[in-house]
Structures are given as structure tokens and as C-alpha cells.
Design a protein around this motif. Structure first.
Motif, PDB file in Angstrom:
ATOM      1  N   ALA A   1       0.831  -1.205   0.000  1.00 51.06           N
ATOM      2  CA  ALA A   1       0.000   0.000   0.000  1.00 51.06           C
ATOM      3  C   ALA A   1       0.868   1.259   0.000  1.00 51.06           C
ATOM      4  O   ALA A   1       0.577   2.235  -0.703  1.00 51.06           O
ATOM      5  N   ILE A   2       1.959   1.247   0.791  1.00 52.01           N
ATOM      6  CA  ILE A   2       2.852   2.412   0.822  1.00 52.01           C
ATOM      7  C   ILE A   2       3.525   2.607  -0.526  1.00 52.01           C
ATOM      8  O   ILE A   2       3.633   3.730  -1.038  1.00 52.01           O
ATOM      9  N   SER A   3       3.990   1.519  -1.113  1.00 55.37           N
ATOM     10  CA  SER A   3       4.626   1.622  -2.427  1.00 55.37           C
ATOM     11  C   SER A   3       3.650   2.140  -3.470  1.00 55.37           C
ATOM     12  O   SER A   3       4.001   2.987  -4.305  1.00 55.37           O
ATOM     13  N   LEU A   4       2.422   1.659  -3.432  1.00 56.54           N
ATOM     14  CA  LEU A   4       1.415   2.113  -4.390  1.00 56.54           C
ATOM     15  C   LEU A   4       1.084   3.583  -4.181  1.00 56.54           C
ATOM     16  O   LEU A   4       0.926   4.343  -5.151  1.00 56.54           O
ATOM     17  N   PHE A   5       1.014   4.011  -2.909  1.00 61.14           N
ATOM     18  CA  PHE A   5       0.716   5.417  -2.615  1.00 61.14           C
ATOM     19  C   PHE A   5       1.832   6.325  -3.136  1.00 61.14           C
ATOM     20  O   PHE A   5       1.573   7.358  -3.776  1.00 61.14           O
ATOM     21  N   LEU A   6       3.078   5.967  -2.856  1.00 56.64           N
ATOM     22  CA  LEU A   6       4.196   6.780  -3.338  1.00 56.64           C
ATOM     23  C   LEU A   6       4.241   6.821  -4.857  1.00 56.64           C
ATOM     24  O   LEU A   6       4.527   7.861  -5.468  1.00 56.64           O
ATOM     25  N   CYS A   7       3.949   5.701  -5.475  1.00 56.61           N
ATOM     26  CA  CYS A   7       3.954   5.641  -6.937  1.00 56.61           C
ATOM     27  C   CYS A   7       2.893   6.568  -7.526  1.00 56.61           C
ATOM     28  O   CYS A   7       3.162   7.333  -8.450  1.00 56.61           O
ATOM     29  N   ILE A   8       1.673   6.506  -6.980  1.00 56.30           N
ATOM     30  CA  ILE A   8       0.578   7.363  -7.474  1.00 56.30           C
ATOM     31  C   ILE A   8       0.900   8.838  -7.236  1.00 56.30           C
ATOM     32  O   ILE A   8       0.650   9.694  -8.089  1.00 56.30           O
ATOM     33  N   GLU A   9       1.482   9.138  -6.075  1.00 58.39           N
ATOM     34  CA  GLU A   9       1.821  10.527  -5.753  1.00 58.39           C
ATOM     35  C   GLU A   9       2.834  11.092  -6.752  1.00 58.39           C
ATOM     36  O   GLU A   9       2.684  12.217  -7.251  1.00 58.39           O
ATOM     37  N   LEU A  10       3.848  10.328  -7.061  1.00 58.12           N
ATOM     38  CA  LEU A  10       4.863  10.795  -8.010  1.00 58.12           C
ATOM     39  C   LEU A  10       4.313  10.865  -9.425  1.00 58.12           C
ATOM     40  O   LEU A  10       4.690  11.750 -10.201  1.00 58.12           O
ATOM     41  N   ILE A  11       3.435   9.962  -9.788  1.00 56.40           N
ATOM     42  CA  ILE A  11       2.818  10.013 -11.125  1.00 56.40           C
ATOM     43  C   ILE A  11       1.956  11.259 -11.259  1.00 56.40           C
ATOM     44  O   ILE A  11       1.948  11.919 -12.310  1.00 56.40           O
ATOM     45  N   LEU A  12       1.225  11.636 -10.195  1.00 52.86           N
ATOM     46  CA  LEU A  12       0.406  12.845 -10.233  1.00 52.86           C
ATOM     47  C   LEU A  12       1.278  14.087 -10.398  1.00 52.86           C
ATOM     48  O   LEU A  12       0.921  15.015 -11.140  1.00 52.86           O
ATOM     49  N   LYS A  13       2.419  14.126  -9.727  1.00 53.79           N
ATOM     50  CA  LYS A  13       3.323  15.268  -9.892  1.00 53.79           C
ATOM     51  C   LYS A  13       3.895  15.315 -11.307  1.00 53.79           C
ATOM     52  O   LYS A  13       4.041  16.395 -11.893  1.00 53.79           O
ATOM     53  N   THR A  14       4.193  14.153 -11.847  1.00 54.33           N
ATOM     54  CA  THR A  14       4.681  14.102 -13.230  1.00 54.33           C
ATOM     55  C   THR A  14       3.609  14.582 -14.199  1.00 54.33           C
ATOM     56  O   THR A  14       3.903  15.316 -15.154  1.00 54.33           O
ATOM     57  N   TYR A  15       2.368  14.195 -13.935  1.00 51.54           N
ATOM     58  CA  TYR A  15       1.268  14.637 -14.804  1.00 51.54           C
ATOM     59  C   TYR A  15       1.076  16.141 -14.725  1.00 51.54           C
ATOM     60  O   TYR A  15       0.849  16.813 -15.738  1.00 51.54           O
ATOM     61  N   GLN A  16       1.139  16.702 -13.509  1.00 51.17           N
ATOM     62  CA  GLN A  16       0.977  18.151 -13.359  1.00 51.17           C
ATOM     63  C   GLN A  16       2.072  18.901 -14.108  1.00 51.17           C
ATOM     64  O   GLN A  16       1.817  19.923 -14.748  1.00 51.17           O
ATOM     65  N   LYS A  17       3.288  18.405 -14.031  1.00 54.87           N
ATOM     66  CA  LYS A  17       4.383  19.051 -14.752  1.00 54.87           C
ATOM     67  C   LYS A  17       4.181  18.930 -16.256  1.00 54.87           C
ATOM     68  O   LYS A  17       4.430  19.874 -17.006  1.00 54.87           O
ATOM     69  N   TRP A  18       3.730  17.790 -16.700  1.00 51.32           N
ATOM     70  CA  TRP A  18       3.459  17.579 -18.129  1.00 51.32           C
ATOM     71  C   TRP A  18       2.297  18.439 -18.604  1.00 51.32           C
ATOM     72  O   TRP A  18       2.304  18.978 -19.705  1.00 51.32           O
ATOM     73  N   ASP A  19       1.277  18.607 -17.747  1.00 46.04           N
ATOM     74  CA  ASP A  19       0.095  19.371 -18.137  1.00 46.04           C
ATOM     75  C   ASP A  19       0.348  20.873 -18.085  1.00 46.04           C
ATOM     76  O   ASP A  19      -0.135  21.613 -18.942  1.00 46.04           O
ATOM     77  N   ASN A  20       1.103  21.343 -17.095  1.00 46.06           N
ATOM     78  CA  ASN A  20       1.302  22.779 -16.912  1.00 46.06           C
ATOM     79  C   ASN A  20       2.495  23.322 -17.694  1.00 46.06           C
ATOM     80  O   ASN A  20       2.492  24.483 -18.088  1.00 46.06           O
ATOM     81  N   SER A  21       3.506  22.514 -17.906  1.00 44.93           N
ATOM     82  CA  SER A  21       4.713  22.999 -18.578  1.00 44.93           C
ATOM     83  C   SER A  21       5.144  22.024 -19.661  1.00 44.93           C
ATOM     84  O   SER A  21       6.209  21.394 -19.554  1.00 44.93           O
ATOM     85  N   PRO A  22       4.326  21.895 -20.713  1.00 49.67           N
ATOM     86  CA  PRO A  22       4.705  20.951 -21.767  1.00 49.67           C
ATOM     87  C   PRO A  22       5.722  21.523 -22.750  1.00 49.67           C
ATOM     88  O   PRO A  22       6.221  20.799 -23.604  1.00 49.67           O
ATOM     89  N   VAL A  23       5.998  22.847 -22.634  1.00 52.93           N
ATOM     90  CA  VAL A  23       6.815  23.518 -23.643  1.00 52.93           C
ATOM     91  C   VAL A  23       8.074  24.077 -22.994  1.00 52.93           C
ATOM     92  O   VAL A  23       8.035  24.615 -21.890  1.00 52.93           O
TER      93      VAL A  23
END
Length: 557
Positions: free
Chosen positions: A72-94
Motif C-alpha cells: 500500500a505504501i509503495s502504491l501510494f508513493l507511486c501514485i503521488e509521483l505520477i500525479l506530480k509528473t502529470y501536473q508538470k506535463w500538463d502545466n509545462s509541456p513547452v
């Protein structure tokens, strides 16, 4: 002991004499038992890290709790980092980076050079100072009051704003009549070290600063749409552009002598030299104040000049040397499928303006200000693009027009501050939504100047200075500083491939998840389940040996 009829086993259908009629009835596993067994089989065979320990029957409860917590901890950390990666991809794609190779200056147009005299009217034709004092004494006829009101449109706004709220198109005829004339201002023009007639290089243009003169700007038919009404020949020179666009540049078959004009090299011999002239007897110090001379503005040929926002001065009796350094930003085709607000720019085909054929940020801002002024004051300024039926503001609306500019800027700033406090990283452009063009071209200038002692030069040539009564001169030389310049380019910072690779790396690092894990999970809940039921019977989901006995095989047969 007596046995009742109920205790006697009944003959099953299809049984033959001699069959064991007293064989106990077969017990099938319950739904939850099947589900538990199937989940156990999945955990034993899945490739996900740590999941196999959750379904092993020999593991203690404590071990299963520990592994459940770790997973559960590994899955939580994985989801948290994926969300941060998505935000960076969505907000600063250029990302804006430098191009790999420099661009020669002959691949871009020479800048459009717009010149506006600080003297807005000739005192020999219309003495604004005299009209100003006569107006204070209420000593103007009705016709003179109309002329004074029209002339005040191009002077400082504090001088007069009590005229009519609306005016007519005759105002432009009057302003063109009293303004410094083309042949008086432009005394000599030299392009690429060759003398040319100024009328072949320059044309008249109407700006918020009055009547001005521009070089290397496209014809109005290439700039404005058919909806814009023109009552005079402003910006009408008839030069056809030879396939040049801001995004694609010159066509490959465009020759050396094309339009818009391009410099062949750097240095003063490949640039533009102008000899400007003003007459002391025509200078009016009330209309525009004590600073006299000329305003100079560089812009690319598709852009309409805004002399009130940015310019530099060319004083009288001075020589000004201008070194031009282009600044160009292009864009990768990979960003075309992105939303404009994600990449923070518009392609020319994505935003069609009402009054302009070509989208640029400045053209968009001018059109937005025009619409806002019309909504606020019920009319537009005389220099703004408009239809034939649009009312033209008179001097009575001078304050309203100035307030419209201020209000529009305030709205944009307030919306930007609001989005900043709300944590919205997206750049807000207010009601105008005037994002930059994806391909932009600006010209940065470095200037130097010195005294232009033209009188001493004329005396050295033994010319009679009495032939030039009250004349004031200025000379301007404009050229590219270097042969090449570095172009900037908008590229993908995180593309779809990069985003998937980052997500896959995080999933593989924390839980050993991969694309085949998805296929494996789908296989267990669909194809494997169906095949087990067909092979072992609908009461048996799992194919494990301990769960399928010989009776099940016999029953299937």
C-alpha cells in the motif's frame, strides 16, 4: 432401527442397475470459496512485486499484514509521483531553447520602420497655439471650433476634451491636410547604399500618433480584412508580397529583390539611411510639448505599429545610428496538437481576428481595445480599424477613450492577480485572450547618436543657407548588427512518450508494474476464467490440482 422412505436414496436419472445408489451427494465449493481460491491462484502467478505473499495459505496473518502495508505504501508513493509528473506535463509541456544553428539575416525581412514627426500640424497651415488661446477666450467661430476639436485628437489629451462626442470621416481629411507632408519630412532615402526616391520606399500610415510614414510594411490589403473600411489611401502602396508569411518565411523561389525587402548583409552599406527634415516656423510646442523631433519604431511587416506604447526618439540636428538585432521564436510541429493555452501561443490558423488577416499578439490587442472602446464609449478612435457604420469618437470622448485603455489593462491585471492567488499556473490574458503568436519576430535596437552639424557641411560646399530658412535636419542609419542571429524554438518538454516512460519507470520501480501486467490481469478476469469453467465445470474457477478432484473430471465427462 426402521428407516423411512426419505432415508432411502432415490435412483438418479440415467443410472443403471448396479450403480451405487447410496453414494453421498457431491458438494460443490461455494462462491466465496471459488473467489478466494481464484485470487490465491492470481497472487501466486502475477508478476507484481510482493503480491504473491498476500495470497499464500502458509503465510501467517502478521506476514500478510506487513506485506499489505508495504504494498500500500509503495502504491501510494507511486501514485503521488505520477500525479506530480502529470501536473508538470500538463502545466509545462513547452520549453524554449536555442536552435541548433544560426539563421542568416537575409532569411527574414528587414524591419518595418515607422517614423512619426512630433510636430502634428504645420503652423503655416493651422496654428494650433493661436487656436488654443482663442478658445480660452471663447473667440472661435463654429467652423474654427470644429477644426480645433479635430486637431486636438492628435495632441495631448489634457488640452481639449469638450468638443463633440462624435466626429465624421472628414476629420481624417483635415488631419492629413494640416500634418507635415511626405515630401517635406523625408528629404533623402538610401536603401542598401543606393539612392532611391522616398515615395518608392515609404508610404503614409494612420496611427494613434497621427499621420506617420512607414517602410517595408505590407499593403493594407494583406493586413486588414474586407470588413475594415478605408476612406483614404493610407498604407496603400501596391507592393505584392512574394509568398512571405511569419510562420514559414520566404518561399524557396523568392528572389533577392522581393517584398517585404530583406537585407543582403549586415553593416551600414546594406541598411537604410534617412535624412529627415522639419521647419522651425511650423513647430508647435503646445500640441505635443517641448520635445521635438521624430519617433521611430521597428516592427515586422505584418504588425500594425503602436507609437504610443514603444518607440525611441530621433532629435533634431542629431545623427542616430541604430544597430538592429533580430529576436525570433519558432515552434516545433509536434506542439500543433496541443491546446493553445497549454503551449501558450496561437498558430495563425487557430485564431481568426475580425479586422486582421494575420494573427499577432499586437494585432489582437489592438482589435480587443477597439471592441472595448466601442462598448465603453459607443465609438472608436479615428486610428482604430472599424466598419463603415462604426461611429468615430470626437474630442468630447477623449477622456472616455483614455479611460477605456486604463480599464482594459486593469481588467487584465486583476484577472492575472486573481488566478495567481488561486494557484492557477495558467497565464491569463483577460478578456482579450491575446496569447503570443507561436512564431514571433521582434527587432532589438542599440542606438548611438552625435551632433549632426549639417550647416557646417553646407557652408563647406559653399551652399547658400538662406535657401533653407528655418530648416532642422536629422539623419538616421539603420542596419543589422551581425550576419547571423540565434533563433529560439518552442519544443516539447514532456511529450506523450516521455510521460508514459516516466510513469512506466515509477510503476516498475515501486511495484514491478508493466504493460504485460495489465494484459495479465485482464487475462485472469476474462480468458482464463472462461477456459477454467469450460474445462472443469461452472462450479470450479481454479485449475489448481488440490481444488479439482477426480469427481470433477468425471462430472465433466
Amino acid at each position: 432401527m426402521k428407516r423411512s422412505v426419505k432415508d432411502i436414496p432415490q435412483l438418479e436419472a440415467g443410472s443403471k442397475p448396479g450403480d451405487d445408489l447410496f453414494k453421498p451427494k457431491k458438494k460443490y465449493p461455494s462462491f466465496w470459496k471459488n473467489l478466494t481460491n481464484y485470487i490465491t491462484e492470481f497472487t501466486e502467478n502475477t508478476s507484481l512485486h510482493g503480491v504473491r505473499y498476500l495470497g499464500e495459505k502458509k503465510r501467517t496473518v502478521f506476514e500478510k499484514i506487513c506485506w499489505t502495508t508495504i504494498f500500500a505504501i509503495s502504491l501510494f508513493l507511486c501514485i503521488e509521483l505520477i500525479l506530480k509528473t502529470y501536473q508538470k506535463w500538463d502545466n509545462s509541456p513547452v520549453i524554449v531553447s536555442f536552435a541548433q544553428s544560426p539563421t542568416p539575416v537575409w532569411q527574414i525581412p528587414f524591419p518595418a520602420v515607422t517614423i512619426c514627426p512630433e510636430m502634428k500640424m504645420r503652423q503655416r497651415v493651422f496654428n494650433y497655439t493661436d487656436f488654443y488661446h482663442r478658445n480660452l477666450a471663447n473667440n472661435l467661430t463654429e467652423e474654427e471650433a470644429k477644426q480645433y476639436s479635430d486637431a486636438s485628437l492628435v495632441c495631448d489629451t489634457h488640452l481639449f476634451h469638450h468638443g463633440g462626442n462624435l466626429t465624421n470621416l472628414e476629420t481624417l481629411d483635415f488631419l492629413a491636410k494640416v500634418a507635415p507632408q511626405f515630401e517635406e519630412v523625408l528629404m533623402m532615402c538610401k536603401w542598401t547604399n543606393m539612392n532611391e526616391t522616398c515615395s518608392n520606399l515609404y508610404t503614409t500610415v494612420l496611427t494613434e500618433d497621427g499621420i506617420c510614414f512607414t517602410f517595408n510594411m505590407l499593403d493594407r490589403d494583406d493586413i486588414y480584412t474586407n470588413e475594415v473600411y478605408h476612406n483614404k489611401d493610407f498604407l496603400k502602396h501596391g507592393h505584392d508580397r512574394h509568398g512571405w508569411t511569419l510562420e514559414k518565411g520566404y518561399l524557396k523561389d523568392a528572389g533577392r529583390n522581393t517584398f517585404p525587402r530583406r537585407a543582403l548583409s549586415s553593416g551600414s552599406k546594406a541598411g537604410l539611411t534617412l535624412l529627415l527634415r522639419a521647419f522651425e516656423q511650423d513647430i508647435d510646442y503646445i500640441c505635443k510639448g517641448p520635445v521635438q523631433g521624430f519617433k521611430l519604431l521597428f516592427h515586422h511587416p505584418l504588425e500594425v505599429p503602436r507609437m504610443s506604447t514603444q518607440y525611441f526618439r530621433v532629435p533634431l540636428n542629431q545623427e542616430v545610428i541604430v544597430n538592429v538585432k533580430p529576436d525570433m521564436i519558432t515552434i516545433s510541429e509536434a506542439l500543433r496538437n496541443y491546446d493553445p493555452h497549454r503551449r501558450q501561443c496561437y498558430f495563425s490558423s487557430e485564431r481568426q481576428l475580425r479586422y486582421y488577416k494575420n494573427y499577432t499578439q499586437q494585432n489582437c490587442e489592438v482589435e480587443c481595445l477597439t471592441n472595448f472602446t466601442l462598448a465603453t464609449c459607443g465609438c472608436v478612435a479615428h486610428h482604430m480599424p472599424h466598419t463603415e457604420s462604426t461611429p468615430i469618437c470626437g474630442s468630447g470622448n477623449t477622456i472616455c477613450m483614455a479611460m477605456a485603455v486604463h480599464k482594459l489593462l486593469a481588467v487584465q491585471v486583476d484577472e492575472g492577480i486573481s488566478s495567481f492567488h488561486e494557484g492557477d499556473d495558467e497565464i491569463k490574458e483577460g478578456k482579450c485572450n491575446c496569447l503570443p503568436a507561436c512564431t514571433s519576430l521582434t527587432y532589438n535596437a542599440e542606438t548611438s547618436q552625435a551632433d549632426f552639424n549639417w550647416q557646417a557641411l553646407f557652408r563647406a560646399y559653399k551652399s547658400d543657407l538662406n535657401e533653407f530658412p528655418g530648416i532642422q535636419m536629422a539623419r538616421v542609419t539603420i542596419f543589422f548588427k551581425e550576419m547571423q542571429f540565434i533563433t529560439s524554438e518552442r519544443n516539447e518538454l514532456y511529450g506523450y512518450t516521455d510521460f508514459l516512460a516516466n510513469c512506466g519507470g515509477l510503476l516498475g520501480l515501486f511495484i514491478g508494474f508493466s504493460f504485460l501486467s495489465v494484459i495479465e490481469t485482464i487475462y485472469f478476469v476474462t480468458l482464463r476464467l472462461v477456459c477454467n469453467v469450460r474445462r472443469y465445470g461452472r462450479h470450479y474457477w481454479s485449475g489448481s490440482p488440490e481444488l479439482v478432484n477426480n469427481d470433477a473430471y468425471d462430472h465433466k465427462k
